[in-house]
Scaffold this motif. Sequence first.
Motif, mmCIF file in Angstrom:
data_model
loop_
_atom_site.group_PDB
_atom_site.id
_atom_site.type_symbol
_atom_site.label_atom_id
_atom_site.label_comp_id
_atom_site.label_asym_id
_atom_site.label_seq_id
_atom_site.Cartn_x
_atom_site.Cartn_y
_atom_site.Cartn_z
ATOM 1 N N SER A 262 -27.248 17.374 13.010
ATOM 2 C CA SER A 262 -26.504 17.447 11.760
ATOM 3 C C SER A 262 -26.192 16.048 11.216
ATOM 4 C CB SER A 262 -25.201 18.216 11.979
ATOM 5 O OG SER A 262 -24.429 18.260 10.795
ATOM 6 N N LYS A 263 -26.069 15.974 9.905
ATOM 7 C CA LYS A 263 -25.633 14.743 9.240
ATOM 8 C C LYS A 263 -24.127 14.765 8.965
ATOM 9 C CE LYS A 263 -29.926 13.355 8.944
ATOM 10 N NZ LYS A 263 -30.426 12.266 9.832
ATOM 11 N N SER A 264 -23.441 15.744 9.534
ATOM 12 C CA SER A 264 -22.003 15.877 9.303
ATOM 13 C C SER A 264 -21.257 14.642 9.793
ATOM 14 C CB SER A 264 -21.469 17.107 10.034
ATOM 15 O OG SER A 264 -22.030 18.292 9.529
ATOM 16 N N GLN A 265 -20.191 14.321 9.084
ATOM 17 C CA GLN A 265 -19.287 13.259 9.483
ATOM 18 C C GLN A 265 -18.021 13.872 10.071
ATOM 19 O OE1 GLN A 265 -20.183 9.881 9.171
ATOM 20 N NE2 GLN A 265 -22.137 10.887 8.674
ATOM 21 N N ILE A 266 -17.400 13.193 11.021
ATOM 22 C CA ILE A 266 -16.151 13.666 11.612
ATOM 23 C C ILE A 266 -14.988 13.127 10.797
ATOM 24 C CG2 ILE A 266 -14.675 13.596 13.653
ATOM 25 C CD1 ILE A 266 -17.236 13.316 15.345
ATOM 26 N N ILE A 267 -14.100 14.030 10.377
ATOM 27 C CA ILE A 267 -12.883 13.620 9.687
ATOM 28 C C ILE A 267 -11.681 14.110 10.487
ATOM 29 C CG2 ILE A 267 -13.989 13.607 7.416
ATOM 30 C CD1 ILE A 267 -12.527 16.265 6.841
ATOM 31 N N PHE A 268 -10.551 13.470 10.293
ATOM 32 C CA PHE A 268 -9.364 13.777 11.087
ATOM 33 C C PHE A 268 -8.248 14.299 10.186
ATOM 34 C CE2 PHE A 268 -11.831 10.647 13.351
ATOM 35 C CZ PHE A 268 -11.786 11.081 14.665
ATOM 36 N N LYS A 269 -7.568 15.338 10.689
ATOM 37 C CA LYS A 269 -6.418 15.895 9.979
ATOM 38 C C LYS A 269 -5.248 16.022 10.940
ATOM 39 C CE LYS A 269 -8.846 18.435 6.330
ATOM 40 N NZ LYS A 269 -8.957 19.732 5.608
ATOM 41 N N ALA A 270 -4.072 16.273 10.380
ATOM 42 C CA ALA A 270 -2.859 16.350 11.189
ATOM 43 C C ALA A 270 -2.949 17.492 12.195
ATOM 44 C CB ALA A 270 -1.641 16.543 10.290
ATOM 45 N N LEU A 271 -2.404 17.254 13.378
ATOM 46 C CA LEU A 271 -2.405 18.261 14.443
ATOM 47 C C LEU A 271 -1.453 19.398 14.080
ATOM 48 C CD1 LEU A 271 -3.796 18.335 17.278
ATOM 49 C CD2 LEU A 271 -1.616 17.575 18.223
ATOM 50 N N PRO A 272 -1.871 20.661 14.212
ATOM 51 C CA PRO A 272 -0.972 21.780 13.927
ATOM 52 C C PRO A 272 0.244 21.792 14.851
ATOM 53 C CG PRO A 272 -3.256 22.517 14.073
ATOM 54 C CD PRO A 272 -3.233 21.104 14.563
ATOM 55 N N GLU A 273 1.312 22.420 14.388
ATOM 56 C CA GLU A 273 2.542 22.502 15.165
ATOM 57 C C GLU A 273 2.300 23.230 16.489
ATOM 58 O OE1 GLU A 273 7.139 24.213 14.672
ATOM 59 O OE2 GLU A 273 5.735 24.276 12.985
ATOM 60 N N ASP A 274 2.833 22.654 17.573
ATOM 61 C CA ASP A 274 2.790 23.227 18.917
ATOM 62 C C ASP A 274 1.376 23.312 19.502
ATOM 63 O OD1 ASP A 274 5.572 23.616 18.949
ATOM 64 O OD2 ASP A 274 5.382 25.570 17.979
ATOM 65 N N ASP A 275 0.427 22.612 18.914
ATOM 66 C CA ASP A 275 -0.929 22.608 19.461
ATOM 67 C C ASP A 275 -0.915 21.903 20.822
ATOM 68 O OD1 ASP A 275 -3.773 23.253 18.748
ATOM 69 O OD2 ASP A 275 -4.019 21.138 19.243
ATOM 70 N N PRO A 276 -1.402 22.546 21.888
ATOM 71 C CA PRO A 276 -1.332 21.933 23.218
ATOM 72 C C PRO A 276 -2.218 20.704 23.346
ATOM 73 C CG PRO A 276 -2.517 24.022 23.293
ATOM 74 C CD PRO A 276 -1.947 23.905 21.927
ATOM 75 N N LYS A 277 -1.738 19.716 24.102
ATOM 76 C CA LYS A 277 -2.472 18.462 24.278
ATOM 77 C C LYS A 277 -3.537 18.571 25.362
ATOM 78 C CE LYS A 277 0.566 16.696 21.433
ATOM 79 N NZ LYS A 277 1.523 17.824 21.423
ATOM 80 N N GLN A 278 -3.272 19.397 26.384
ATOM 81 C CA GLN A 278 -4.229 19.597 27.470
ATOM 82 C C GLN A 278 -4.282 21.076 27.824
ATOM 83 O OE1 GLN A 278 -2.465 16.757 30.379
ATOM 84 N NE2 GLN A 278 -4.506 15.865 30.467
ATOM 85 N N ARG A 279 -5.475 21.517 28.188
ATOM 86 C CA ARG A 279 -5.619 22.918 28.588
ATOM 87 C C ARG A 279 -6.760 22.991 29.585
ATOM 88 N NH1 ARG A 279 -4.273 27.146 25.527
ATOM 89 N NH2 ARG A 279 -2.203 26.278 25.359
ATOM 90 N N CYS A 280 -6.441 23.318 30.837
ATOM 91 C CA CYS A 280 -7.465 23.383 31.874
ATOM 92 C C CYS A 280 -6.995 24.329 32.971
ATOM 93 C CB CYS A 280 -7.728 21.998 32.455
ATOM 94 S SG CYS A 280 -9.014 21.964 33.724
#
Length: 313
Positions: A262-280
């Motif tokens: 893909s030629k897609s570019q990565i863009i960044f947006k604000a993290l949603p509320e309560d989105d977990p930082k780690q999950r394993c």
Amino acid sequence: MKQVLISGAAGFIGSHLCDKFLEEGFYVVGLDNFITGSPKNIEHLLERKKFEFIKHDITLPIKFHSKKIDLVLHFACPASPVDYLKFPLETMKVNSIGTLNMLEIAKKYNSKYIFASTSEVYGDPTVHPQTESYLGNVNPVGPRSVYDESKRFSEAISMSYFREYGLDTRIIRIFNTYGPRMKANDGRVVPNFITQALNMDNITVYGNGNQTRSFCYISDLIDGIFKITSADNLKGEIMNLGNPEEYNILDLAKIIIEKTSSKSQIIFKALPEDDPKQRCPEITKIKKLTKWQPETSLKEGIDLTIDYFKNHI
């Protein structure tokens, strides 16, 4: 012939469960009201003699005239953030009234009862990886609470039926699962990234992309669920089910861009509320009890999922 009742039968996981239990010789009765499930997921099963589908909202009463139901699998629930935030009350109802109704069916027929819980019960964890004994770090009034707190309630009432009635209750905490039959607009990271990459749209990464997830391919998950239903001496057990290989979200985006050319570019947006930082998931328990472990690598599973989406978007 053994009979299994599956709620959420037209959903992503539920439809694959229907396939699996039919392959194993069961008579399968599927329930779904199509609020988030798709008729296309089960249309290939409708002519099968051992498959019966009933369009039904499990928050409403239902009676069966079968002489026996060996297994009850409660998998009905909006499962992606897009869906459960769109249907917050329905999500809470299916994980309260719906759970109660499915438990009552299992109690009536003295069935094994399998509840599809989620890694979301751990919230934004302070323990890593997450073991079944970890009690979680959940915001009970945040926007995600309609899903994670209702799943926690479902776990609580399921265990109450185990303690009060001796019901053979088994709880599966499912970690991020992906594969064919996910919706393109699902809102979860794998279909989001694949759809954006194939359409040459910008790939949206929330936060800085360093948050981690562990991704389990659908065939591995289904194999694990079947082993849990088949094993002896799991009455009252709670088990994590997922792949413990951990990836950060930014790396996942790069893998998908590479695999789709893909030629897609990565863009960044604000993290949603309560989105977990780690999950394993810590999966020592399920490996010991059922001899299950995931076999599909992320890169292999992503290839299979990309192939599916190329024909379904």
